[in-house]
Design a protein around this motif. Structure first.
Motif, PDB file in Angstrom:
ATOM      1  N   LEU A 140       0.816  -1.211   0.000  1.00 26.34           N
ATOM      2  CA  LEU A 140       0.000   0.000   0.000  1.00 26.34           C
ATOM      3  C   LEU A 140       0.851   1.262   0.000  1.00 26.34           C
ATOM      4  O   LEU A 140       0.557   2.224  -0.713  1.00 26.34           O
ATOM      5  N   VAL A 141       1.915   1.275   0.788  1.00 24.07           N
ATOM      6  CA  VAL A 141       2.799   2.445   0.842  1.00 24.07           C
ATOM      7  C   VAL A 141       3.447   2.673  -0.522  1.00 24.07           C
ATOM      8  O   VAL A 141       3.546   3.814  -0.999  1.00 24.07           O
ATOM      9  N   ARG A 142       3.893   1.595  -1.165  1.00 32.35           N
ATOM     10  CA  ARG A 142       4.501   1.724  -2.501  1.00 32.35           C
ATOM     11  C   ARG A 142       3.520   2.293  -3.517  1.00 32.35           C
ATOM     12  O   ARG A 142       3.916   2.870  -4.520  1.00 32.35           O
ATOM     13  N   ASN A 143       2.239   2.132  -3.267  1.00 37.59           N
ATOM     14  CA  ASN A 143       1.220   2.640  -4.190  1.00 37.59           C
ATOM     15  C   ASN A 143       0.575   3.933  -3.725  1.00 37.59           C
ATOM     16  O   ASN A 143      -0.522   4.287  -4.153  1.00 37.59           O
ATOM     17  N   GLY A 144       1.222   4.621  -2.793  1.00 38.00           N
ATOM     18  CA  GLY A 144       0.816   5.976  -2.422  1.00 38.00           C
ATOM     19  C   GLY A 144      -0.179   6.113  -1.294  1.00 38.00           C
ATOM     20  O   GLY A 144      -0.685   7.203  -1.053  1.00 38.00           O
ATOM     21  N   TYR A 145      -0.473   5.057  -0.575  1.00 36.11           N
ATOM     22  CA  TYR A 145      -1.413   5.151   0.543  1.00 36.11           C
ATOM     23  C   TYR A 145      -0.686   5.494   1.840  1.00 36.11           C
ATOM     24  O   TYR A 145       0.455   5.078   2.046  1.00 36.11           O
ATOM     25  N   ASN A 146      -1.369   6.240   2.685  1.00 39.17           N
ATOM     26  CA  ASN A 146      -0.854   6.577   4.013  1.00 39.17           C
ATOM     27  C   ASN A 146      -1.295   5.470   4.966  1.00 39.17           C
ATOM     28  O   ASN A 146      -2.477   5.351   5.266  1.00 39.17           O
ATOM     29  N   VAL A 147      -0.339   4.640   5.425  1.00 39.03           N
ATOM     30  CA  VAL A 147      -0.667   3.480   6.243  1.00 39.03           C
ATOM     31  C   VAL A 147       0.048   3.583   7.581  1.00 39.03           C
ATOM     32  O   VAL A 147       1.230   3.903   7.642  1.00 39.03           O
ATOM     33  N   SER A 148      -0.677   3.282   8.655  1.00 33.34           N
ATOM     34  CA  SER A 148      -0.083   3.289   9.987  1.00 33.34           C
ATOM     35  C   SER A 148       0.746   2.020  10.181  1.00 33.34           C
ATOM     36  O   SER A 148       0.790   1.149   9.323  1.00 33.34           O
ATOM     37  N   GLU A 149       1.359   1.893  11.343  1.00 28.94           N
ATOM     38  CA  GLU A 149       2.153   0.710  11.654  1.00 28.94           C
ATOM     39  C   GLU A 149       1.277  -0.536  11.650  1.00 28.94           C
ATOM     40  O   GLU A 149       0.128  -0.484  12.086  1.00 28.94           O
ATOM     41  N   PRO A 150       1.807  -1.673  11.185  1.00 24.48           N
ATOM     42  CA  PRO A 150       1.021  -2.910  11.170  1.00 24.48           C
ATOM     43  C   PRO A 150       0.633  -3.350  12.583  1.00 24.48           C
ATOM     44  O   PRO A 150       1.409  -3.188  13.521  1.00 24.48           O
ATOM     45  N   CYS A 151      -0.552  -3.894  12.711  1.00 25.06           N
ATOM     46  CA  CYS A 151      -1.053  -4.358  14.009  1.00 25.06           C
ATOM     47  C   CYS A 151      -1.254  -5.874  13.964  1.00 25.06           C
ATOM     48  O   CYS A 151      -1.578  -6.430  12.922  1.00 25.06           O
TER      49      CYS A 151
END
Length: 181
Positions: free
Chosen positions: A21-32
């Motif tokens: 997701l980050v590589r595709n431009g999404y703002n993602v929080s730390e994995p849970c």
């Protein structure tokens, strides 16, 4: 701010989806890896999407969905057998998930979210009784002092509030203050 939370029982699964997701431009929080972590994180954020698996060590996805704050939606990634029992308000993807399907689904959910936000923003705000009374009082003053009809007084307040960049209640308060000073 709109955020994406990724949570799966295995940290490696959550981290790999986050990286996609980050590589595709999404703002993602730390994995849970726990449902409680997701709920805590969601409560700290305003709104967004939770991408998660079917079961965590501390809760089931349906429990997690019930604990999420109002501004959050869920994208459930699970095996086809588990998806048969999913709830109506949850978007589902079958395992194994393809990157293309994940990105398209998130794009669709984000688009729907933005449309809903725009509709909410465009919807007129409801005024309190106190605000309605203030506007009515200002209209009565304008009708009495300037021999205007109720409709003309309303249009006067509307036009002047738009011209000055204030809302109608503030303009009504200005009219009332001018009359009593």
């Amino acid at each position: 701010m709109f955020s994406i939370i990724v949570g799966f029982p295995k940290y490696e699964d959550a981290a790999s989806i986050k990286n996609v997701l980050v590589r595709n431009g999404y703002n993602v929080s730390e994995p849970c890896t726990l449902g409680a972590q997701i709920v805590t994180l969601a409560n700290d954020l305003d709104e967004g999407i939770v991408v998660c698996g079917y079961r965590f060590s501390d809760m089931h996805y349906s429990e997690l969905n019930n604990y999420l704050p109002k501004g959050f939606e869920m994208l459930l990634v699970a095996s086809p057998q588990k998806l048969e029992y999913s709830q109506e308000n949850i978007v589902c993807l079958r395992m194994p998930v393809k990157t293309h399907d994940l990105l398209n689904t998130l794009q669709m959910m984000t688009y729907q979210y933005q449309r809903r936000k725009k509709k909410e923003k465009d919807k007129p705000k409801t005024r309190t009784e106190e605000e309605k009374n203030t506007i009515e009082k200002a209209k009565l003053i304008l009708m009495d002092r300037n021999n205007l009809t109720e409709e003309e007084a309303h249009r006067y307040l509307q036009k002047n509030s738009m011209d000055s960049g204030t809302n109608m209640v503030e303009m009504a308060e200005i009219v009332i203050r001018m009359f009593y000073s």
